[in-house]
Design a protein around this motif. Structure first.
Motif, mmCIF file in Angstrom:
data_model
loop_
_atom_site.group_PDB
_atom_site.id
_atom_site.type_symbol
_atom_site.label_atom_id
_atom_site.label_comp_id
_atom_site.label_asym_id
_atom_site.label_seq_id
_atom_site.Cartn_x
_atom_site.Cartn_y
_atom_site.Cartn_z
ATOM 1 N N LEU A 125 -0.305 -3.478 -4.682
ATOM 2 C CA LEU A 125 -0.580 -4.812 -4.840
ATOM 3 C C LEU A 125 -1.520 -5.402 -3.969
ATOM 4 O O LEU A 125 -1.445 -5.135 -2.615
ATOM 5 C CB LEU A 125 0.953 -5.758 -4.674
ATOM 6 N N ASP A 126 -2.329 -6.075 -4.388
ATOM 7 C CA ASP A 126 -3.775 -6.482 -3.564
ATOM 8 C C ASP A 126 -3.774 -8.007 -3.403
ATOM 9 O O ASP A 126 -4.344 -8.669 -4.131
ATOM 10 C CB ASP A 126 -4.953 -5.943 -4.391
ATOM 11 N N ALA A 127 -3.102 -8.545 -2.477
ATOM 12 C CA ALA A 127 -3.274 -9.801 -1.770
ATOM 13 C C ALA A 127 -2.847 -10.773 -3.093
ATOM 14 O O ALA A 127 -3.581 -11.494 -3.273
ATOM 15 C CB ALA A 127 -4.497 -10.236 -1.425
ATOM 16 N N GLU A 171 -4.394 -3.106 -11.758
ATOM 17 C CA GLU A 171 -5.390 -2.719 -10.371
ATOM 18 C C GLU A 171 -5.303 -3.548 -9.320
ATOM 19 O O GLU A 171 -5.995 -4.270 -8.708
ATOM 20 C CB GLU A 171 -6.781 -2.818 -11.066
ATOM 21 N N GLY A 172 -3.747 -4.025 -9.099
ATOM 22 C CA GLY A 172 -3.171 -4.453 -8.052
ATOM 23 C C GLY A 172 -3.335 -5.731 -8.120
ATOM 24 O O GLY A 172 -2.911 -6.643 -7.188
ATOM 25 N N GLU A 173 -3.573 -6.483 -9.057
ATOM 26 C CA GLU A 173 -3.742 -7.940 -9.488
ATOM 27 C C GLU A 173 -2.733 -8.266 -10.388
ATOM 28 O O GLU A 173 -2.328 -7.527 -11.279
ATOM 29 C CB GLU A 173 -5.088 -8.460 -9.708
ATOM 30 N N GLY A 179 2.368 -0.869 -11.100
ATOM 31 C CA GLY A 179 3.126 -1.680 -9.841
ATOM 32 C C GLY A 179 4.222 -2.648 -10.244
ATOM 33 O O GLY A 179 4.589 -3.690 -9.667
ATOM 34 N N LYS A 180 4.446 -2.448 -11.722
ATOM 35 C CA LYS A 180 5.484 -3.569 -12.258
ATOM 36 C C LYS A 180 6.773 -3.483 -11.502
ATOM 37 O O LYS A 180 7.308 -4.536 -10.948
ATOM 38 C CB LYS A 180 5.659 -3.315 -13.596
ATOM 39 N N SER A 181 7.295 -2.336 -11.268
ATOM 40 C CA SER A 181 8.541 -2.259 -10.538
ATOM 41 C C SER A 181 8.350 -2.675 -8.973
ATOM 42 O O SER A 181 9.371 -3.134 -8.398
ATOM 43 C CB SER A 181 9.065 -0.781 -10.734
ATOM 44 N N THR A 182 7.251 -2.149 -8.698
ATOM 45 C CA THR A 182 7.092 -2.644 -6.897
ATOM 46 C C THR A 182 7.126 -4.248 -6.908
ATOM 47 O O THR A 182 7.652 -4.656 -6.052
ATOM 48 C CB THR A 182 5.523 -1.969 -6.622
ATOM 49 N N VAL A 191 0.648 -1.149 -0.063
ATOM 50 C CA VAL A 191 0.118 -0.123 -0.044
ATOM 51 C C VAL A 191 0.928 1.325 -0.149
ATOM 52 O O VAL A 191 1.948 1.297 0.911
ATOM 53 C CB VAL A 191 -0.914 0.095 1.444
ATOM 54 N N ARG A 192 0.652 2.033 -0.814
ATOM 55 C CA ARG A 192 1.318 3.516 -0.861
ATOM 56 C C ARG A 192 0.189 4.510 -0.642
ATOM 57 O O ARG A 192 -0.554 4.833 -1.531
ATOM 58 C CB ARG A 192 2.082 3.637 -2.170
#
Length: 615
Positions: free
Chosen positions: A20-22, A204-206, A42-45, A13-14
């Motif tokens: 990234l969502d679970a 979208e976090g998935e 969120g790719k680099s994360t 979470v930022r």
């Protein structure tokens, strides 16, 4: 297959955003995974979580105790005081790395350019290196270390076409240890197809997983979307039937034809070609006329180096050309010669009367002056409506096609990311309604989804299109043919496309010779006005000289006609060799083409000299 890293309901979470969502996934030995998704998605994360440099806010990341992990981030941590040798090879003795074929391959494939005169090779200091050289040095260091899990964040940045091809080959052939794995975030779709055995889409976090490279990913995603649409349609039909039953009572059953699909064939059987080439050429001819830009015997010098050497190139309405070449060969110089932004040392440039250029450079600083404007206002400042693909579209509609959705159109220009600024720059150019569009590395900072949208927009561009790019997929997708600058100042038509260019590079058929700088007529460099003494020293032309020059003109014109027939037959042979995959024959034919080009240049130079005398 053993897991090297496993993520179990990992959450990052930022602020108020869940990046990234679970997610639950893992990287197993032998896997080569390509990661795609929108910029900021969120790719680099995800890569940093896999590397262990970022702790998750929920769930957990599990790594094997003996697993070694190496990551190429978008910013390197090289010590500027180190030499390239120290940065890449560390404490390895020379006999250790010189005797290792894999390490020698890395040094040759990534650092060959550092051996150029005046650069210093492996003994060059890291501090003065350019951004591209530092990037290649960091990548070489990582490949030499050869960790179990290799994580690459945009590894193709700063690599040219042949560099990308080398990297793909190295990752698929040199890294053959069964206990190793690769995860690469990339927007280079050719590279993704050449390397990846699995594709992850971060959205979208998935994280959605698709088997295969880019082509398989596109097909699978299209099929998933179709299935989702079918399910939604069935649900809507059930609701409509239920409502009808409540109003009228249960109706009699009716039979409906079943929808069937046979994988990709059914998905694309009714899909037209990406663009109607004949219609676009007709439209381009209407907007441009028959003449666009002609370069005739053009030479360009920078200092004591001749970048272009007697290049003759004629662009027609509706031409769509991709340009490739070795670094420093003069690709950007060629584009600037076409637009008239660089002075010619010799030859001439002829431009059609109706030509309107638009040039997407590699700089986006021109947007700094618009920092306080909203995106849509910055686009509408140029024009509110334009024509694309034969249809009128508004500035807002075009902005949406290039990824600026309703809310994002109200964002201030100063708050845009690098990729968004690049898209805005292109939007403003398209709104000027150019008929000659020149794109210099347009894929910089763009994600795969945006690249697909960009190609869709370019499919409807009814004009002449020139693209310089290291993105092989883009070149083959939007251009109908390719040309190459091979470092010798000449321009070569690539009948076999990018594959032919790579074959030439690999087979050593690229000619790299010092071209002597020939003085212009009268000893004056082109573009300089001779002084009065020099003008008075030029001898008068006699009637006999004129007659001889006219005979020479007739001789050269017949020779050029015979040469044109030879060139046509040669192109037919090259096309046959390319379709048959005969790369050895292509190399021989390319040499013959270069010899023919040299003969043609000599004849054209003789024609120009004779024409000047004959008047």
């Amino acid at each position: 297959m053993a897991n090297l890293v496993s993520l179990e309901r990992a959450t990052v979470v930022r602020g108020t955003t869940t990046v990234l969502d679970a997610i639950s996934t893992g990287v197993g030995t032998g896997e080569r995974i390509g990661v795609v998704g929108r910029n900021g998605g969120g790719k680099s994360t995800l890569l940093r979580v896999l590397a262990g440099t970022l702790e998750v806010d929920g769930g957990r990341a599990v790594r094997g105790g003996s697993v070694t992990v190496g990551m190429l981030a978008q910013a390197d941590d090289l010590d500027p005081a180190h030499t390239v040798r120290e940065a890449v090879l560390g404490g390895l003795d020379e006999h250790e790395w010189a005797g290792d074929a894999r390490i020698r391959d890395v040094l040759a494939g990534l650092l060959g350019g550092l051996d150029a005169p005046g650069v210093g090779g492996l003994d060059a200091l890291v501090g003065p290196l350019s951004g591209g050289e530092r990037r290649r040095t960091a990548l070489a260091r990582l490949l030499v270390s050869d960790p179990d899990l290799l994580l690459l964040d945009e590894p193709t940045n700063h690599l040219d076409v042949e560099g990308v091809a080398w990297l793909a080959r190295h990752l698929t052939t040199a890294r053959t240890r069964p206990d190793s794995a690769l995860v690469a975030v990339t927007h280079d779709r050719w590279f993704l197809d050449a390397v990846a055995t699995t594709t992850w889409e971060v959205q979208e976090g998935e994280v959605a997983s698709y088997e295969g490279g880019y082509a398989a990913y596109v097909l699978a995603k299209a099929e998933r979307a179709r299935m989702a649409a079918v399910v939604a349609e069935r649900r809507d039909n059930l609701l409509r039937k239920e409502l009808a039953w409540l109003r009228r009572g249960a109706p009699a059953r009716t039979s409906k034809p079943r929808f069937r699909i046979d994988a990709a064939n059914a998905l694309i059987e009714d899909e037209p070609a990406p663009r109607d080439t004949v219609e676009l050429v007709r439209f381009a001819t209407t907007r441009l006329g028959k003449d666009v830009v002609d370069l005739e015997g053009v030479s360009v010098e920078l200092g004591d180096r001749r970048i272009l050497d007697r290049v003759t190139w004629r662009l027609g309405p509706g031409d769509r050309i991709g340009i490739v070449g070795v670094n420093g060969a003069g690709k950007s110089t060629l584009l600037r010669a076409l637009t008239g932004d660089v002075p010619l040392t010799a030859g001439r440039r002829k431009v059609g009367k109706t030509v309107r250029f638009a040039f997407l450079t590699q700089e986006v600083r021109e947007l700094d002056a618009l920092g306080d404007r909203r995106v849509i206002a910055a686009v509408e400042d140029v024009r509110q409506y334009t024509t694309l693909g034969g249809k009128e579209v508004s500035a807002s509609q075009l902005a949406q096609r290039l990824g600026f959705t309703g809310a994002r159109q109200q964002t201030r220009v100063s708050d845009l990311s690098g990729g968004e600024r690049r898209r805005l720059q292109l939007l403003r150019l398209l709104m000027t309604e150019p008929n000659v569009l020149i794109l210099d590395e347009p894929t910089n900072d763009l994600d795969v989804e945006t690249l697909t949208s960009l190609e869709d927009v370019l499919d409807g561009f009814g004009g002449t299109l020139l693209v310089v790019s290291h993105d092989r997929y883009l070149l083959e997708r939007v251009a109908d043919k390719q040309v190459a600058l091979l470092g010798d100042g000449k321009l070569l038509d690539l009948v076999g496309g990018v594959e032919q260019y790579l074959a030439l590079v690999e087979q050593g058929a690229v000619v790299r010779r010092e071209v002597p700088v020939a003085p212009a007529a009268g000893g004056e460099a082109a573009g300089r006005r001779p002084d009065a003494a020099a003008m008075s020293a030029v001898p008068a032309v006699s009637a006999a000289d004129v007659r001889a020059a006219r005979k020479e003109l007739a001789r050269v014109e017949k020779a050029l006609a015979r040469l044109a027939e030879r060139e046509q037959r040669l192109h037919a042979r090259m096309a046959e060799a390319s379709s048959a995959g005969e790369h050895g024959a292509l190399v021989d034919l390319a040499r013959e083409q270069q010899e023919l080009d040299t003969e043609k240049d000599d004849l054209e130079a003789a024609w120009l000299e004779a024409a000047e005398t004959a008047g």
